[in-house]
Each structure stands twice: as C-alpha cells, then as structure tokens.
Scaffold this motif. Structure first.
Motif, PDB file in Angstrom:
ATOM      1  N   CYS A 339       1.235  -1.306   0.452  1.00 50.75           N
ATOM      2  CA  CYS A 339       0.040   0.398   0.298  1.00 50.75           C
ATOM      3  C   CYS A 339       0.213   1.493   0.211  1.00 50.75           C
ATOM      4  O   CYS A 339       1.430   1.517   0.799  1.00 50.75           O
ATOM      5  N   ILE A 340       0.391   2.178  -1.157  1.00 49.68           N
ATOM      6  CA  ILE A 340       1.846   3.394  -0.984  1.00 49.68           C
ATOM      7  C   ILE A 340       1.152   4.626  -0.678  1.00 49.68           C
ATOM      8  O   ILE A 340       0.016   5.025  -1.098  1.00 49.68           O
ATOM      9  N   HIS A 341       1.674   5.110  -0.011  1.00 56.14           N
ATOM     10  CA  HIS A 341       0.844   6.668   0.784  1.00 56.14           C
ATOM     11  C   HIS A 341      -0.499   6.142   1.021  1.00 56.14           C
ATOM     12  O   HIS A 341      -1.274   7.117   1.053  1.00 56.14           O
ATOM     13  N   ASN A 342      -0.753   5.601   1.601  1.00 54.14           N
ATOM     14  CA  ASN A 342      -1.951   5.023   2.111  1.00 54.14           C
ATOM     15  C   ASN A 342      -2.997   5.559   1.505  1.00 54.14           C
ATOM     16  O   ASN A 342      -4.587   5.492   1.335  1.00 54.14           O
ATOM     17  N   GLU A 343      -3.130   5.362   0.251  1.00 49.82           N
ATOM     18  CA  GLU A 343      -3.866   5.365  -1.639  1.00 49.82           C
ATOM     19  C   GLU A 343      -3.967   4.163  -2.478  1.00 49.82           C
ATOM     20  O   GLU A 343      -4.729   4.307  -3.257  1.00 49.82           O
ATOM     21  N   PHE A 344      -2.074   3.745  -3.009  1.00 45.55           N
ATOM     22  CA  PHE A 344      -3.290   3.044  -3.623  1.00 45.55           C
ATOM     23  C   PHE A 344      -2.013   1.977  -3.215  1.00 45.55           C
ATOM     24  O   PHE A 344      -1.045   1.566  -2.578  1.00 45.55           O
ATOM     25  N   LEU A 345      -2.796   0.562  -3.760  1.00 40.17           N
ATOM     26  CA  LEU A 345      -2.681  -0.468  -4.014  1.00 40.17           C
ATOM     27  C   LEU A 345      -2.293  -1.499  -4.780  1.00 40.17           C
ATOM     28  O   LEU A 345      -2.915  -1.314  -5.668  1.00 40.17           O
ATOM     29  N   HIS A 346      -1.142  -2.149  -4.410  1.00 39.88           N
ATOM     30  CA  HIS A 346      -0.703  -2.437  -5.460  1.00 39.88           C
ATOM     31  C   HIS A 346      -0.413  -4.210  -4.967  1.00 39.88           C
ATOM     32  O   HIS A 346       0.337  -4.273  -3.764  1.00 39.88           O
ATOM     33  N   LEU A 347      -1.009  -5.251  -6.384  1.00 42.35           N
ATOM     34  CA  LEU A 347      -0.820  -6.483  -6.057  1.00 42.35           C
ATOM     35  C   LEU A 347      -0.225  -7.712  -6.948  1.00 42.35           C
ATOM     36  O   LEU A 347      -0.162  -7.074  -8.268  1.00 42.35           O
ATOM     37  N   GLN A 348       0.744  -8.632  -6.339  1.00 45.75           N
ATOM     38  CA  GLN A 348       1.070  -9.322  -7.425  1.00 45.75           C
ATOM     39  C   GLN A 348       1.063 -10.956  -7.170  1.00 45.75           C
ATOM     40  O   GLN A 348       1.114 -10.993  -5.917  1.00 45.75           O
ATOM     41  N   TRP A 349       1.386 -11.925  -8.337  1.00 43.93           N
ATOM     42  CA  TRP A 349       1.090 -12.822  -7.545  1.00 43.93           C
ATOM     43  C   TRP A 349       1.883 -14.068  -9.229  1.00 43.93           C
ATOM     44  O   TRP A 349       1.953 -13.108  -9.405  1.00 43.93           O
ATOM     45  N   LEU A 350       1.729 -15.361  -8.632  1.00 45.54           N
ATOM     46  CA  LEU A 350       2.770 -16.658  -9.774  1.00 45.54           C
ATOM     47  C   LEU A 350       1.556 -16.752 -10.111  1.00 45.54           C
ATOM     48  O   LEU A 350       0.393 -16.656  -9.843  1.00 45.54           O
ATOM     49  N   THR A 351       1.276 -17.003 -10.964  1.00 43.87           N
ATOM     50  CA  THR A 351       0.654 -18.727 -11.968  1.00 43.87           C
ATOM     51  C   THR A 351       1.088 -19.793 -12.004  1.00 43.87           C
ATOM     52  O   THR A 351       1.956 -19.665 -12.792  1.00 43.87           O
ATOM     53  N   GLU A 352       0.477 -20.910 -12.105  1.00 44.31           N
ATOM     54  CA  GLU A 352       0.818 -22.207 -12.288  1.00 44.31           C
ATOM     55  C   GLU A 352       0.170 -22.981 -13.640  1.00 44.31           C
ATOM     56  O   GLU A 352       0.332 -23.952 -13.756  1.00 44.31           O
ATOM     57  N   HIS A 353       0.198 -21.789 -14.878  1.00 43.06           N
ATOM     58  CA  HIS A 353      -0.247 -22.250 -15.726  1.00 43.06           C
ATOM     59  C   HIS A 353      -1.012 -21.428 -17.069  1.00 43.06           C
ATOM     60  O   HIS A 353      -0.986 -20.107 -15.964  1.00 43.06           O
ATOM     61  N   LYS A 354      -0.917 -21.338 -17.971  1.00 39.38           N
ATOM     62  CA  LYS A 354      -0.661 -20.704 -19.148  1.00 39.38           C
ATOM     63  C   LYS A 354      -2.055 -20.022 -19.415  1.00 39.38           C
ATOM     64  O   LYS A 354      -2.570 -19.355 -20.120  1.00 39.38           O
ATOM     65  N   GLU A 355      -3.556 -20.881 -18.711  1.00 41.65           N
ATOM     66  CA  GLU A 355      -4.823 -20.443 -19.357  1.00 41.65           C
ATOM     67  C   GLU A 355      -5.055 -18.682 -18.883  1.00 41.65           C
ATOM     68  O   GLU A 355      -4.987 -18.748 -17.579  1.00 41.65           O
ATOM     69  N   ASN A 356      -5.437 -18.613 -19.217  1.00 48.14           N
ATOM     70  CA  ASN A 356      -6.422 -16.732 -19.531  1.00 48.14           C
ATOM     71  C   ASN A 356      -7.500 -17.222 -18.748  1.00 48.14           C
ATOM     72  O   ASN A 356      -8.651 -17.795 -18.591  1.00 48.14           O
ATOM     73  N   GLU A 357      -8.027 -16.313 -17.170  1.00 35.50           N
ATOM     74  CA  GLU A 357      -9.083 -16.942 -16.421  1.00 35.50           C
ATOM     75  C   GLU A 357      -9.114 -15.146 -15.399  1.00 35.50           C
ATOM     76  O   GLU A 357      -7.807 -14.674 -15.409  1.00 35.50           O
ATOM     77  N   ILE A 358     -10.129 -14.398 -15.622  1.00 42.99           N
ATOM     78  CA  ILE A 358     -10.624 -14.160 -14.625  1.00 42.99           C
ATOM     79  C   ILE A 358     -10.587 -13.797 -12.496  1.00 42.99           C
ATOM     80  O   ILE A 358     -10.981 -15.321 -12.400  1.00 42.99           O
ATOM     81  N   GLY A 359      -9.881 -13.561 -12.037  1.00 41.16           N
ATOM     82  CA  GLY A 359      -9.808 -13.297 -10.980  1.00 41.16           C
ATOM     83  C   GLY A 359     -10.691 -12.325 -10.214  1.00 41.16           C
ATOM     84  O   GLY A 359     -10.312 -11.398 -10.834  1.00 41.16           O
ATOM     85  N   LYS A 360     -11.327 -12.464  -9.047  1.00 40.97           N
ATOM     86  CA  LYS A 360     -12.087 -10.995  -8.355  1.00 40.97           C
ATOM     87  C   LYS A 360     -10.945 -10.986  -6.830  1.00 40.97           C
ATOM     88  O   LYS A 360     -10.314 -11.560  -6.170  1.00 40.97           O
ATOM     89  N   VAL A 361     -10.220  -9.635  -7.314  1.00 43.51           N
ATOM     90  CA  VAL A 361     -10.008  -8.972  -5.842  1.00 43.51           C
ATOM     91  C   VAL A 361     -10.950  -8.502  -4.962  1.00 43.51           C
ATOM     92  O   VAL A 361     -11.882  -7.436  -5.396  1.00 43.51           O
ATOM     93  N   CYS A 362     -11.261  -9.197  -3.886  1.00 47.20           N
ATOM     94  CA  CYS A 362     -11.564  -8.361  -2.749  1.00 47.20           C
ATOM     95  C   CYS A 362     -10.846  -8.102  -1.485  1.00 47.20           C
ATOM     96  O   CYS A 362      -9.999  -8.403  -1.325  1.00 47.20           O
ATOM     97  N   ILE A 363     -11.588  -7.242  -1.025  1.00 47.24           N
ATOM     98  CA  ILE A 363     -10.742  -5.919   0.375  1.00 47.24           C
ATOM     99  C   ILE A 363     -11.375  -5.997   1.151  1.00 47.24           C
ATOM    100  O   ILE A 363     -12.983  -5.858   1.676  1.00 47.24           O
ATOM    101  N   SER A 364     -11.004  -6.253   2.806  1.00 45.05           N
ATOM    102  CA  SER A 364     -11.487  -6.424   3.898  1.00 45.05           C
ATOM    103  C   SER A 364     -10.664  -5.055   4.334  1.00 45.05           C
ATOM    104  O   SER A 364      -9.374  -5.599   4.548  1.00 45.05           O
ATOM    105  N   TYR A 365     -11.263  -4.482   5.245  1.00 44.51           N
ATOM    106  CA  TYR A 365     -10.819  -3.940   6.403  1.00 44.51           C
ATOM    107  C   TYR A 365     -10.541  -3.552   8.227  1.00 44.51           C
ATOM    108  O   TYR A 365     -10.244  -2.842   8.733  1.00 44.51           O
ATOM    109  N   THR A 366     -11.379  -4.794   8.212  1.00 43.93           N
ATOM    110  CA  THR A 366     -11.763  -5.029   9.489  1.00 43.93           C
ATOM    111  C   THR A 366     -10.760  -6.520   9.375  1.00 43.93           C
ATOM    112  O   THR A 366     -10.863  -7.319   8.764  1.00 43.93           O
TER     113      THR A 366
END
Length: 423
Positions: A339-366
């Motif tokens: 989290c940069i400057h309390n304003e921007f969130l940057h995520l990164q990950w690795l993937t184990e296969h080559k297929e295109n697939e849509i993932g959903k990013v969810c957040i909780s502040y609690t």
C-alpha cells in the motif's frame, strides 16, 4: 515391533484364504481416510543426511517436497519456528498471527480458527477421529478437546499422556524415556488403525527433537531420526494391510514442525533458513505444478486433507486459510501486496498455468473473524490472472494498520495481508 506386522499378515492371509475368492466389495470399499504424522525437529538438510528407508520408499511411491514453516519472514504472518506453533499451523491451516499459539506453553489459542478435526466433524459428525501422541497438550490444548470454545469437540479415540506416567516411564536426563514412549505411541497407532480404521487421525513422535536439543547434529541425532523412520514404517505397513483387508483408500502425510539452528543444530525458534526448512512426504502421487515447482508450506496440509476427504469448509473459514491444496489445480500462488501513500494498492502473484482466467480481487478493512465475527469483503475489481499484478486506489479508514486481500479464482481462494503505509 515387526512382530505386529508378521502376526497381522498371517491373520489377513488366513481370512482371505477362508473367504469366497470372488472378493465381494465391502461397505468400506474406496472410502477415503487420512493419517498425518509429525516427526519433531528434522530440518531438510538433516533429513537428507539421515537413513530413512521407509519415508524414502513411501515418497517414491507417493510424493515428496521440501517445505517451510515460519510464515512470511519479516511480514505480518512471521511465525516462531517452535514445536507447538508448527503443530497448530498444520491443525488450523494458518500462521501465528491468526491461531495465536506463540510457544509451547500454548497460552490463549484463538479457537475461532478451527482445527482440521473440527471442520471434519462438522461435515461428518458420525465419522471417527483419533490422536496418538507423545504429548498430552496436543489434544487438550491445541485440539482443545471438551472446551466450550471448540464446540466441546471429542476425539473418538486418544492414546497420549504417557509422559505423565513416571512410574512406567521414569524420566532421565538424556530423555531415553521418550524413545520408549514414541515406540508405544507408534505401536498403539498401528494396531488401532489396522483394527478400527479411524477416518482422520494424528500421530505425533517427539524423540528426534529431544536428541537434537541435547546432542545437536551428531550420530545420536541421526540414529533418533532413523528410529522414528522405523516407527513410520510400522504405521505405513499397518495402513497397507488395512487397505488390503477393507478396500479403503488411505493417504498418509508425514512432515516435521521446524528445522534446527544453523550453528550446531541444537535448538530452533528463529527465522534462519535452516530453522524454517522442513519437508512433506505423502503416500500418494501429487500431480499439480505448484507442488512440483515450489517449496510448499506446513499450512498446505490442512486444505489438502479437506480436498482428499471432501470436507466442507465454510466460506468465511476458507478465506482465512493460508495454505494451498496440493490435491487440485492451483491457479495462483505467492500473492503479495503493498500500500503506497495510504492510497494505492499494488498486488502481484505467480500463476501455475497458461490459461487466461478472470480472478476477483476483494478487500476487507476489518479483522472481525479473529473475534469470531464476520468480515465484510468488497470487490475491488477483476483481473486476468495472467497479468500477475493488479493496481487500484483504496481508501483505508483512519487508523487502519493492515488490510485483508483475497484473490478468488476458478479453483481456489488465496489471501494476503498488506501493511498500510501512511502518506
């Protein structure tokens, strides 16, 4: 100890020869069962140096991976490399920032993160669970048998507490009595598994760790590891004979709870590579690229057991799991964020296969789950997992120190904690 196997083999042979050789299916044909074994205090390098023919043979028939304990080093989930802490990471599928067991005294475990036995019993209340242990606290404190906070869970069978019987097992400075206790535990486990076949069971063996504490990296320590391996061989033989008799489909998972200090191998508890370095052996082959290409974690065992036994895990619990199942296709791993400057969130990950697939990013502040309540996750956006990164604006409430992130894909959910960096 091998006398048990000889007698049981004869009994099975007599039984089979006396039956109709049409081999009628039994009511347990194909029923899946799991026994997981913790052999205490064997770092990966010392495991490789030890003579362990039974684990080696089982691994060749099944699977083996180097692994780690200790959470994310230097981050919110960093976890002491201590015995009870490691056991509870396996039992709950979470790191110490969630399960709250920071040492062997086991003060104030957070039972809101259920053990594998609890989720199993919630799914299959009539099936049987068992523990065979060289340490009573595993049942009374970690599993929390009979406690209100654990729903008064009750093991269907337990064999433990022998360390409290000083008349039968007189305590000595070199802790030879624990070698005898481990032998008793393994013999009882082998007999009980063969005779009754509990559906989910835990075997804990301690002798190897005590020899490490006293003698460090030494012939005495290596002999202790080989002794524990022979006990595993006894258990494995009992499982195979049980499968032969009943047609059940058993999975054995063998691991250790921590490594050893880099200097002399005597102690542990910190975050050195050797103290974090462990291993996992399974009696069945594993066919996913995550397992083959990565160093897996002790927290991966919980979701693996859940998948093998078809355990229903409530969604709010599954969102908290820090492990990745080794039994099914893995879409993403190693989710991290800043989290940069309390304003921007940057995520990164690795993937184990080559297929295109849509993932959903969810957040909780609690972090309400920690208190036994429900967190409110909101959708931040969707992303093709092949991009391996996601950036967006966020508005953390004043005073927020960490935020929960969950990435949901077709085959899994994965979570991480992100520290909020103020402007």
């Amino acid at each position: 100890m091998r006398f048990f196997l000889y007698v049981v083999t004869i009994l099975i042979g007599c039984s089979v020869n006396g039956q109709d050789k049409a081999s009628k299916k039994t009511s347990t044909e194909g029923v899946k069962k799991v026994v997981f074994v913790i052999i205490d205090g064997i770092s990966t390098d010392l495991f490789y140096k030890s003579n362990t023919p039974f684990i080696d043979t089982m691994s060749k028939e099944g699977a083996f991976s180097e692994a780690y304990v200790g959470g994310e080093k230097g981050k919110y989930s960093e976890t002491p490399t201590i015995s009870a802490v490691g056991y509870n990471s396996l039992l709950t599928g979470t790191w110490v920032n969630k399960h709250n067991v920071y040492g062997n005294s086991i003060v104030n475990p957070n039972y809101n993160y259920p053990s594998i036995f609890r989720v199993f019993k919630d799914t299959y209340p009539d099936k049987k669970i068992a523990i065979y242990s060289s340490w009573l606290d595993n049942r009374t404190k970690l599993v929390g048998e009979g406690l209100k906070e654990t729903g008064a869970i009750k093991m269907d069978y337990s064999f433990d507490g022998l360390e409290l019987n000083e008349e039968k097992f007189p305590h000595d400075k070199l802790k030879k009595y624990l070698k005898r206790i481990d032998a008793e535990v393994a013999r009882e486990a082998a007999n009980h598994i063969f005779e009754t076949g509990p559906d989910l069971s835990w075997i804990y063996l301690e002798h190897s760790d005590d020899m490490g504490h006293i003698f460090g990296e030494s012939p005495t320590y290596f002999n202790a590891v080989s002794f524990e391996d022979s006990l595993l061989g006894l258990i494995w033989d009992a499982v195979k004979l049980r499968e032969q008799k009943t047609g059940e489909d058993w999975l054995i998972i063998v691991t250790t709870d921590h490594g050893r200090m880099p200097i002399d191998g005597k102690h542990h508890g910190q975050q050195s590579y050797r103290e974090r370095s462990t291993w996992i052996a399974l009696s069945k082959p594993i066919d996913n690229t995550y397992f083959k290409n990565n160093k897996v974690a002790i927290v991966d065992i919980f979701p693996t057991i859940c998948d093998y036994l078809s355990i229903t895990v409530p969604e709010e619990t599954s969102l908290e799991l820090d492990g990745i199942s080794l039994m099914k296709k893995v879409d993403v791993s190693k989710l991290e964020g800043v989290c940069i400057h309390n304003e921007f969130l940057h995520l990164q990950w690795l993937t184990e296969h080559k297929e295109n697939e849509i993932g959903k990013v969810c957040i909780s502040y609690t972090d309400n789950y920690k208190k036994g309540e429900k967190d409110n996750f909101t959708l931040l956006g969707e992303v093709d997992i092949q991009k391996k990164e996601f950036t967006t604006k966020i508005k953390p409430p004043a005073g927020t120190k960490y935020i929960k992130i969950v990435l949901k894909t077709k085959n899994q959910t994965i979570n991480t904690w992100v520290k909020v960096t103020p402007k």
